[in-house]
Motif scaffolding. Structure first.
Motif, PDB file in Angstrom:
ATOM      1  N   THR A  77       0.822  -1.216   0.000  1.00  0.00           N
ATOM      2  CA  THR A  77       0.000   0.000   0.000  1.00  0.00           C
ATOM      3  C   THR A  77       0.853   1.262   0.000  1.00  0.00           C
ATOM      4  O   THR A  77       0.401   2.318  -0.422  1.00  0.00           O
ATOM      5  CB  THR A  77      -0.929   0.022   1.220  1.00  0.00           C
ATOM      6  N   GLU A  78       2.072   1.145   0.495  1.00  0.00           N
ATOM      7  CA  GLU A  78       2.956   2.307   0.551  1.00  0.00           C
ATOM      8  C   GLU A  78       4.214   2.012  -0.263  1.00  0.00           C
ATOM      9  O   GLU A  78       5.244   1.585   0.266  1.00  0.00           O
ATOM     10  CB  GLU A  78       3.328   2.631   2.001  1.00  0.00           C
ATOM     11  N   PRO A  79       4.131   2.208  -1.587  1.00  0.00           N
ATOM     12  CA  PRO A  79       5.262   1.836  -2.446  1.00  0.00           C
ATOM     13  C   PRO A  79       6.487   2.709  -2.207  1.00  0.00           C
ATOM     14  O   PRO A  79       6.380   3.894  -1.900  1.00  0.00           O
ATOM     15  CB  PRO A  79       4.698   2.057  -3.855  1.00  0.00           C
ATOM     16  N   GLN A  80       7.633   2.094  -2.359  1.00  0.00           N
ATOM     17  CA  GLN A  80       8.906   2.790  -2.313  1.00  0.00           C
ATOM     18  C   GLN A  80       9.515   2.763  -3.707  1.00  0.00           C
ATOM     19  O   GLN A  80       9.052   2.044  -4.585  1.00  0.00           O
ATOM     20  CB  GLN A  80       9.847   2.108  -1.325  1.00  0.00           C
ATOM     21  N   ASP A  81      10.555   3.534  -3.900  1.00  0.00           N
ATOM     22  CA  ASP A  81      11.282   3.431  -5.166  1.00  0.00           C
ATOM     23  C   ASP A  81      11.951   2.063  -5.258  1.00  0.00           C
ATOM     24  O   ASP A  81      12.364   1.485  -4.240  1.00  0.00           O
ATOM     25  CB  ASP A  81      12.358   4.516  -5.264  1.00  0.00           C
ATOM     26  N   ALA A  82      12.041   1.555  -6.473  1.00  0.00           N
ATOM     27  CA  ALA A  82      12.734   0.287  -6.688  1.00  0.00           C
ATOM     28  C   ALA A  82      14.209   0.442  -6.352  1.00  0.00           C
ATOM     29  O   ALA A  82      14.816   1.491  -6.583  1.00  0.00           O
ATOM     30  CB  ALA A  82      12.568  -0.160  -8.133  1.00  0.00           C
ATOM     31  N   GLN A  83      14.784  -0.615  -5.808  1.00  0.00           N
ATOM     32  CA  GLN A  83      16.211  -0.606  -5.486  1.00  0.00           C
ATOM     33  C   GLN A  83      17.001  -1.008  -6.729  1.00  0.00           C
ATOM     34  O   GLN A  83      16.715  -2.025  -7.350  1.00  0.00           O
ATOM     35  CB  GLN A  83      16.505  -1.583  -4.347  1.00  0.00           C
ATOM     36  N   LEU A  84      17.987  -0.216  -7.088  1.00  0.00           N
ATOM     37  CA  LEU A  84      18.789  -0.454  -8.286  1.00  0.00           C
ATOM     38  C   LEU A  84      20.244  -0.694  -7.899  1.00  0.00           C
ATOM     39  O   LEU A  84      20.810   0.047  -7.092  1.00  0.00           O
ATOM     40  CB  LEU A  84      18.699   0.735  -9.243  1.00  0.00           C
ATOM     41  N   GLU A  85      20.817  -1.723  -8.483  1.00  0.00           N
ATOM     42  CA  GLU A  85      22.227  -2.007  -8.254  1.00  0.00           C
ATOM     43  C   GLU A  85      22.913  -2.309  -9.584  1.00  0.00           C
ATOM     44  O   GLU A  85      22.320  -2.971 -10.447  1.00  0.00           O
ATOM     45  CB  GLU A  85      22.407  -3.199  -7.308  1.00  0.00           C
ATOM     46  N   PRO A  86      24.139  -1.846  -9.775  1.00  0.00           N
ATOM     47  CA  PRO A  86      24.843  -2.115 -11.037  1.00  0.00           C
ATOM     48  C   PRO A  86      25.285  -3.574 -11.136  1.00  0.00           C
ATOM     49  O   PRO A  86      25.671  -4.188 -10.139  1.00  0.00           O
ATOM     50  CB  PRO A  86      26.051  -1.177 -10.974  1.00  0.00           C
ATOM     51  N   ALA A  87      25.212  -4.107 -12.336  1.00  0.00           N
ATOM     52  CA  ALA A  87      25.702  -5.471 -12.575  1.00  0.00           C
ATOM     53  C   ALA A  87      27.217  -5.489 -12.393  1.00  0.00           C
ATOM     54  O   ALA A  87      27.918  -4.633 -12.952  1.00  0.00           O
ATOM     55  CB  ALA A  87      25.332  -5.922 -13.979  1.00  0.00           C
ATOM     56  N   PRO A  88      27.758  -6.437 -11.627  1.00  0.00           N
ATOM     57  CA  PRO A  88      29.205  -6.444 -11.350  1.00  0.00           C
ATOM     58  C   PRO A  88      30.059  -6.761 -12.567  1.00  0.00           C
ATOM     59  O   PRO A  88      31.206  -6.330 -12.658  1.00  0.00           O
ATOM     60  CB  PRO A  88      29.359  -7.513 -10.269  1.00  0.00           C
ATOM     61  N   GLU A  89      29.503  -7.524 -13.515  1.00  0.00           N
ATOM     62  CA  GLU A  89      30.218  -7.828 -14.752  1.00  0.00           C
ATOM     63  C   GLU A  89      29.231  -8.354 -15.783  1.00  0.00           C
ATOM     64  O   GLU A  89      28.058  -8.573 -15.490  1.00  0.00           O
ATOM     65  CB  GLU A  89      31.330  -8.847 -14.507  1.00  0.00           C
ATOM     66  N   ASP A  90      29.703  -8.551 -16.998  1.00  0.00           N
ATOM     67  CA  ASP A  90      28.834  -9.052 -18.061  1.00  0.00           C
ATOM     68  C   ASP A  90      28.227 -10.396 -17.660  1.00  0.00           C
ATOM     69  O   ASP A  90      28.914 -11.277 -17.128  1.00  0.00           O
ATOM     70  CB  ASP A  90      29.624  -9.222 -19.369  1.00  0.00           C
ATOM     71  N   GLN A  91      26.920 -10.550 -17.931  1.00  0.00           N
ATOM     72  CA  GLN A  91      26.172 -11.781 -17.702  1.00  0.00           C
ATOM     73  C   GLN A  91      26.053 -12.144 -16.220  1.00  0.00           C
ATOM     74  O   GLN A  91      25.663 -13.264 -15.893  1.00  0.00           O
ATOM     75  CB  GLN A  91      26.773 -12.962 -18.481  1.00  0.00           C
ATOM     76  N   VAL A  92      26.356 -11.214 -15.326  1.00  0.00           N
ATOM     77  CA  VAL A  92      26.234 -11.459 -13.891  1.00  0.00           C
ATOM     78  C   VAL A  92      25.309 -10.396 -13.293  1.00  0.00           C
ATOM     79  O   VAL A  92      25.574  -9.203 -13.429  1.00  0.00           O
ATOM     80  CB  VAL A  92      27.598 -11.424 -13.176  1.00  0.00           C
ATOM     81  N   VAL A  93      24.240 -10.840 -12.626  1.00  0.00           N
ATOM     82  CA  VAL A  93      23.304  -9.899 -12.007  1.00  0.00           C
ATOM     83  C   VAL A  93      23.602  -9.773 -10.522  1.00  0.00           C
ATOM     84  O   VAL A  93      24.196 -10.675  -9.917  1.00  0.00           O
ATOM     85  CB  VAL A  93      21.844 -10.372 -12.196  1.00  0.00           C
TER      86      VAL A  93
END
Length: 417
Positions: A77-93
């Motif tokens: 009911t009380e949305p927050q902004d989505a948490q964003l993190e950079p991918a550490p390397e190619d093909q790795v989340v």
């Protein structure tokens, strides 16, 4: 000590069964709930709203419950902004990245809700602040420093709902998988849905297995391609080989489609057909050389209908047109799937599931197979919007073509002889 979180759901939550599913999920996972507010829609177009307080013994259990509820469209009911993190390397989340459903999804970035583009299941969501876009990416397409959505805060999922009146061009498709409903009337309604899709400028993708050719339905599908009812074809090497063999020798796996007899040396026809296409260089070049003068692949080439032939470990040849690299084939299938407004899946489990995995839940899907397990597995894999018809593909495709093209056009193409 208990922990709690307040969530809400809205829409046709009673008719679609989402509210009942929500209650069952909470209880089955060891939680409890209090209904704090419940407004019921009073007529067929009105939506309902419910606000629930979910209670669990610990944060881990609560988070698991909220995760499951989120998949069916229950949101905080009380949305927050989505948490964003950079991918550490190619093909790795990043650890804990948000894994998508195939439902329409929004994420909250800097206080605003952004639609996620190219929805499909089992992907990450990547945000590009410069372009103001959020899009799905398969894991092997992740680039280092991509901003990836992590966790489940700031995410809204909107599953499709079943209309109360069962109306609309796909209103007939509310019965799941059945072998008992009248095939002819259902096929007529599928034809109506296809016609409406085309009238609205939509695209129809055919996903076909070799049994379609072997059953004698190839001429009918070729006619639908020729008359503009099919905008793309997704199949495997086997389908194309059967079709090319049929065009060159009149056989499928050595069997004469017309007489059902096995001519002498007929069992070699499929490998002869492959050899001749390889000799020319490709299916289009074999057509140009005059080796192939009819069939589904012939009509696709002649009418500029895009086709994707995805290879497998079992393939004979394979044909030069077959994509043997798995990742390359997945990307080609994905591009086709994202353009489709309606998909016909016909007698192929593996390709149906592969294409289904790439489709958003808003795409209309009709899956036809003599084996009900094909549709069941498709549904279990997450393509909940798929509607199944259990019938012989050799009956389905010619009857569909007759409904769309009419008796006169059918006689001209020879599909009813």
């Amino acid at each position: 000590m208990t922990v709690a979180r307040t969530v809400e759901l809205e829409g046709h939550i009673i008719d679609s069964g989402i509210m009942q599913q929500c209650f069952e999920t909470v209880m089955e996972m060891g939680g409890n709930f209090d209904v704090e507010e419940f407004d019921v829609g009073r007529h067929k177009d009105a939506e309902s709203y419910a606000r629930l307080r979910i209670v669990a013994d610990d944060e881990e259990t609560l988070q698991s419950i909220v995760h499951e509820l989120h998949q069916i469209g229950v949101n905080p009911t009380e949305p927050q902004d989505a948490q964003l993190e950079p991918a550490p390397e190619d093909q790795v989340v990043p650890t804990g990245f948000y894994s998508t459903t195939n439902h329409p999804t929004q994420i909250r970035v800097d206080g605003e809700w952004w639609d996620v583009e190219d929805m499909e299941m089992d992907c990450a969501v990547v945000v590009d602040r410069e372009t103001g876009t959020a899009t799905t990416k398969v894991l092997n397409a992740i680039d280092e420093d991509d901003l990836v959505v992590v966790g489940e805060a700031g995410i809204r999922v909107d599953p499709p709902e079943r209309p109360r009146d069962g109306g609309g061009p796909f209103g007939f498709m509310q019965g799941g998988v059945s072998a008992e409903r009248p095939s002819e009337s259902l096929i007529a309604e599928v034809a109506d849905a296809m016609q409406e899709t085309k009238d609205e400028g939509g695209k129809i993708l055919a996903v076909a297995g070799p049994a379609l050719i072997h059953s004698g339905a190839g001429d009918a599908l070729a006619a639908l391609v020729r008359e503009g009812y099919i905008d793309g074809l997704s199949a495997g090497n086997g389908f194309a080989v059967h079709d090319v063999e049929r065009g060159m020798y009149g056989t499928s796996l050595g069997m004469d489609i017309e007489t059902l007899e096995h001519p002498r040396k007929g069992h070699k026809h499929h490998i002869y057909a492959i050899s001749e296409v390889i000799r020319s260089g490709s299916i289009p070049e074999a057509i140009e050389d005059g080796k192939i003068q009819e069939g589904v692949m012939y009509e696709c080439v002649q009418n500029d209908v895009d086709y994707v032939l995805a290879g497998s470990i079992r393939d004979d040849g394979p044909l030069p047109d077959t994509i043997s690299d798995t990742v390359e084939a997945q990307n080609a299938i994905r591009e086709q799937a994202h353009e489709a407004d309606m998909v016909l899946m016909m007698s192929t489990l593996l390709h149906s599931v592969a294409v289904g995995n790439c489709l958003p839940s808003t795409t209309k899907v009709v899956c036809v197979d003599i084996n009900p397990a094909t549709v069941t597995q498709l549904l279990d894999r997450g393509s909940a919007q798929a509607i199944g018809m259990v019938t012989d593909i050799g009956t389905f495709v010619p009857t569909l073509a007759e409904n769309l093209l009419g008796d006169e056009a059918g006689e001209e193409t020879g599909i009813y002889e």
